[in-house]
Every structure is written in C-alpha cells, then in structure tokens.
Design a protein around this motif. Structure first.
Motif: not given
Length: 163
Positions: A78, A117, A120, A149-150, A152
C-alpha cells in the motif's frame, strides 16, 4: 537477515542516514518482528563527559522501530505515509562501550498498518526502545510517536493498472 545483507544495509545507510552512519550507528539484527541497532562509544560520538552523546543514542533508538515500520509498510503493498510526530527520552546511566537498542513488537506494527488500510484514517503508535549496555544495564529509555496514513491513489498505482 543474513550477515551479508546486514553488511550491505549498513554500508548503504551512509547514503540514507549519513549522520547516523558517521556516528557508528549500525543495524545489528533484523527479523520480521524484531530489530536491533548497536552503537559503540568512540571519538566521533562522545560528549565532554566521555560517554555516548544523547543525540547519537536518539538516532540509534529510533532506528529499530522505524526500520520495522518502514518494512511493514513496504510489504503491505500500500501507499502509506509515515511520520515521526513526537519523542521523549530518559537517561538512567552513563552510556559507555557498546549500546544495543531493540524493538521486538513487530506484530503491533502489522496491526497498525492493517488498521490504516482498513479505516483509511491516520493511525498512531508509540514505539519504545531502551539502550542496554554490555553488562545488561538500561542506560536510556526512548519513546517515539509515529503516525501513518494511507495516501490517496498515486501515480504509480495508476500506472500498474494500465498494463
């Protein structure tokens, strides 16, 4: 991690973290859920009291948890940002000789990445490492607050779907 991989990682750290490398901070061992970093008192990293300078201990203390977190994020596949958002320290004994800093709670980092994940939303964790001398005495205690933090959707993510 085998000795050759550790040797290469320690040599490459000159380019990634030159101040730590110059001060003698080296990865001692790295496994999926545990990492140890060592630093030995020397001319370049001593203070006027002939002990290990506090900032060098801080660099060595941050590295085990930071490396494991970075690896967990990379292995997740990710696009996750990580940021150090706080730290504290306590010095309990004069740091002389070889000092070892270890973080062995990698499973907590797996949970943290999975939660970031899933939700979000930004997630935080406090990673604690102690500096231990060759006699087994704790010479310093560090806490590092990390936020992940995921991100965008990224350009690389989009490129992967084009093929």
């Amino acid at each position: 991690m085998n000795k050759l991989s550790l040797f290469i990682k320690n040599q490459m750290s000159f380019f990634w973290l030159p101040a730590a490398w110059i001060c003698g901070v080296r990865v001692d061992s790295e496994e999926s859920n545990k990492c140890s970093v060592r630093v030995k008192l020397g001319f370049i990293n001593k203070n006027p009291f002939k002990s290990l300078f506090w900032a060098v201990q801080g660099m060595a203390a941050e590295m085990p948890g930071g490396l494991l977190l970075q690896n967990k994020i990379k292995n997740s596949g990710q696009n996750i940002a990580m940021l150090l958002v706080g730290s504290s320290s306590k010095f309990t004994k004069k740091a002389v000789g070889k000092i070892l800093f270890t973080f062995e709670n990698g499973k907590q980092l797996d949970e943290l990445v999975n939660e970031a994940v899933k939700t979000k939303e930004a997630q935080t964790i406090t990673i604690k490492t102690n500096g231990v001398d060759e006699q087994g005495n704790i010479v310093s205690e560090f806490s590092f607050n990390w936020s992940i933090k995921l991100r965008s959707v990224s350009y690389t993510h989009l490129r992967a779907h084009e093929t």
